[in-house]
Design a protein around this motif. Structure first.
Motif, mmCIF file in Angstrom:
data_model
loop_
_atom_site.group_PDB
_atom_site.id
_atom_site.type_symbol
_atom_site.label_atom_id
_atom_site.label_comp_id
_atom_site.label_asym_id
_atom_site.label_seq_id
_atom_site.Cartn_x
_atom_site.Cartn_y
_atom_site.Cartn_z
ATOM 1 N N GLN A 15 0.839 -1.194 0.000
ATOM 2 C CA GLN A 15 0.000 0.000 0.000
ATOM 3 C C GLN A 15 0.872 1.240 0.000
ATOM 4 O O GLN A 15 1.771 1.381 0.830
ATOM 5 C CB GLN A 15 -0.952 0.028 1.196
ATOM 6 C CG GLN A 15 -1.885 1.245 1.152
ATOM 7 C CD GLN A 15 -3.068 1.156 2.082
ATOM 8 O OE1 GLN A 15 -3.640 0.071 2.251
ATOM 9 N NE2 GLN A 15 -3.456 2.267 2.691
ATOM 10 N N SER A 19 -4.373 5.542 4.700
ATOM 11 C CA SER A 19 -5.760 5.979 4.536
ATOM 12 C C SER A 19 -6.640 5.267 5.543
ATOM 13 O O SER A 19 -6.438 4.084 5.828
ATOM 14 C CB SER A 19 -6.251 5.674 3.111
ATOM 15 O OG SER A 19 -7.609 6.009 2.967
ATOM 16 N N ASP A 20 -7.620 5.992 6.095
ATOM 17 C CA ASP A 20 -8.602 5.356 6.972
ATOM 18 C C ASP A 20 -9.846 4.939 6.196
ATOM 19 O O ASP A 20 -10.829 4.478 6.770
ATOM 20 C CB ASP A 20 -8.981 6.289 8.134
ATOM 21 C CG ASP A 20 -9.506 7.634 7.664
ATOM 22 O OD1 ASP A 20 -9.661 7.818 6.427
ATOM 23 O OD2 ASP A 20 -9.764 8.503 8.511
ATOM 24 N N GLN A 21 -9.774 5.080 4.862
ATOM 25 C CA GLN A 21 -10.861 4.672 3.980
ATOM 26 C C GLN A 21 -10.376 3.541 3.070
ATOM 27 O O GLN A 21 -9.179 3.393 2.836
ATOM 28 C CB GLN A 21 -11.313 5.859 3.118
ATOM 29 C CG GLN A 21 -11.792 7.060 3.906
ATOM 30 C CD GLN A 21 -13.070 6.779 4.652
ATOM 31 O OE1 GLN A 21 -13.957 6.086 4.138
ATOM 32 N NE2 GLN A 21 -13.184 7.290 5.869
ATOM 33 N N PRO A 22 -11.296 2.739 2.526
ATOM 34 C CA PRO A 22 -10.894 1.729 1.533
ATOM 35 C C PRO A 22 -10.192 2.387 0.344
ATOM 36 O O PRO A 22 -10.500 3.522 -0.022
ATOM 37 C CB PRO A 22 -12.221 1.089 1.117
ATOM 38 C CG PRO A 22 -13.136 1.335 2.278
ATOM 39 C CD PRO A 22 -12.741 2.669 2.828
ATOM 40 N N VAL A 23 -9.250 1.669 -0.257
ATOM 41 C CA VAL A 23 -8.399 2.261 -1.303
ATOM 42 C C VAL A 23 -8.586 1.552 -2.642
ATOM 43 O O VAL A 23 -9.021 0.401 -2.698
ATOM 44 C CB VAL A 23 -6.911 2.203 -0.891
ATOM 45 C CG1 VAL A 23 -6.663 3.061 0.346
ATOM 46 C CG2 VAL A 23 -6.456 0.766 -0.669
ATOM 47 N N ARG A 55 -4.467 9.845 -4.835
ATOM 48 C CA ARG A 55 -5.078 9.064 -3.754
ATOM 49 C C ARG A 55 -4.163 7.913 -3.327
ATOM 50 O O ARG A 55 -3.464 7.325 -4.167
ATOM 51 C CB ARG A 55 -6.415 8.495 -4.224
ATOM 52 C CG ARG A 55 -7.492 9.566 -4.401
ATOM 53 C CD ARG A 55 -8.824 8.941 -4.762
ATOM 54 N NE ARG A 55 -8.835 8.436 -6.132
ATOM 55 C CZ ARG A 55 -9.644 7.477 -6.565
ATOM 56 N NH1 ARG A 55 -10.480 6.873 -5.736
ATOM 57 N NH2 ARG A 55 -9.612 7.105 -7.823
ATOM 58 N N SER A 108 -8.523 -3.561 2.784
ATOM 59 C CA SER A 108 -9.745 -2.758 2.669
ATOM 60 C C SER A 108 -9.718 -2.035 1.333
ATOM 61 O O SER A 108 -9.051 -1.005 1.180
ATOM 62 C CB SER A 108 -9.827 -1.756 3.827
ATOM 63 O OG SER A 108 -11.001 -0.970 3.718
ATOM 64 N N ASN A 110 -11.773 -0.412 -2.186
ATOM 65 C CA ASN A 110 -13.019 0.308 -2.464
ATOM 66 C C ASN A 110 -13.734 -0.161 -3.723
ATOM 67 O O ASN A 110 -14.743 0.418 -4.123
ATOM 68 C CB ASN A 110 -12.759 1.815 -2.529
ATOM 69 C CG ASN A 110 -11.957 2.229 -3.759
ATOM 70 O OD1 ASN A 110 -11.577 1.407 -4.587
ATOM 71 N ND2 ASN A 110 -11.689 3.517 -3.893
#
Length: 225
Positions: A15, A19-23, A55, A108, A110
């Protein structure tokens, strides 16, 4: 970097950026060449991720790869006795049915998937976009001179985001097939301009100049904020 084995292939994933969001997922079609390429791609893109211009994403790849076998869409006898075995569909099946589910269970993600490759890897990234309908793809100095490619593209126009690039000197070659690459890349863009969001970047130099940087520029365009 995580390394693991699937179906007698070695696989890796790393990675870039936190990020605390899916990538999104980038599949690098480079085979055994990935170590140096990944190092230079990371060096190029990490500062841009930290600056908020790209991103964060997961990048993955696999091997061993026989380029003339695994990165060609159909059988072809090329110049100088070169044989292209045309096993790209098997490569795509591994990506879709084995690699993707494994990564989805480990990371995780997106749901965005972008195959990106260079030369025959770039041809296969574009082919994967046509066949599997990913979010987008990057075909850097893609071998779009491959006989039958434009006819295939005419019948299988892709959607999504498509990045095409080519070095300005690449069509100046003695190989009668490869010298068609400039015309074939431009025609490819023209064929898909209504079905996809496409860009075509003319890079300086020949086929082997700044390979990781050309790949990095494709990823940046696909994932720019």
């Amino acid at each position: 970097m995580m390394k693991f084995a699937l179906n007698e292939k070695y696989c890796w994933a790393d990675q870039l950026g936190s990020s605390d969001q899916p990538v999104p997922l980038v599949i690098l079609l480079s085979g055994d060449d990935y170590v140096q390429q990944l190092s230079e791609i990371s060096e190029m893109l990490l500062p841009l991720i930290e600056a908020g211009e790209c991103r964060p994403f997961l990048i993955t790849g696999f091997g061993p790869i026989d380029w003339n076998r695994d990165f060609t869409p159909w059988y072809l006898e090329g110049t100088g006795g070169r044989i292209f075995a045309g096993k790209a569909d098997e490569t795509l099946d591994f990506m879709k049915d084995t690699l993707l589910p494994a990564l989805q269970s480990l990371y995780s993600l997106n749901g965005e998937v972008y195959p990106v490759g260079y030369s025959l890897g770039g041809l296969t990234a574009f082919y994967a976009q046509c066949r599997l309908g990913f979010t987008g793809c990057g075909s850097c100095s893609g071998s779009l001179w491959f006989p039958g490619w434009l006819e295939f593209l005419q019948e299988h126009k892709p959607s999504g985001k498509i990045y095409l690039s080519l070095g300005g000197k690449e069509e100046k070659t003695k190989d009668p097939l490869m010298r068609e690459v400039g015309i074939a890349t431009q025609k490819s863009k023209e064929l898909i301009v209504k079905s996809a969001k496409v860009t075509y970047v003319k890079e300086p130099g020949g086929h082997f100049r700044e390979i990781p940087q050309r790949i990095g520029r494709a990823i940046l365009w696909l994932l720019k904020v």
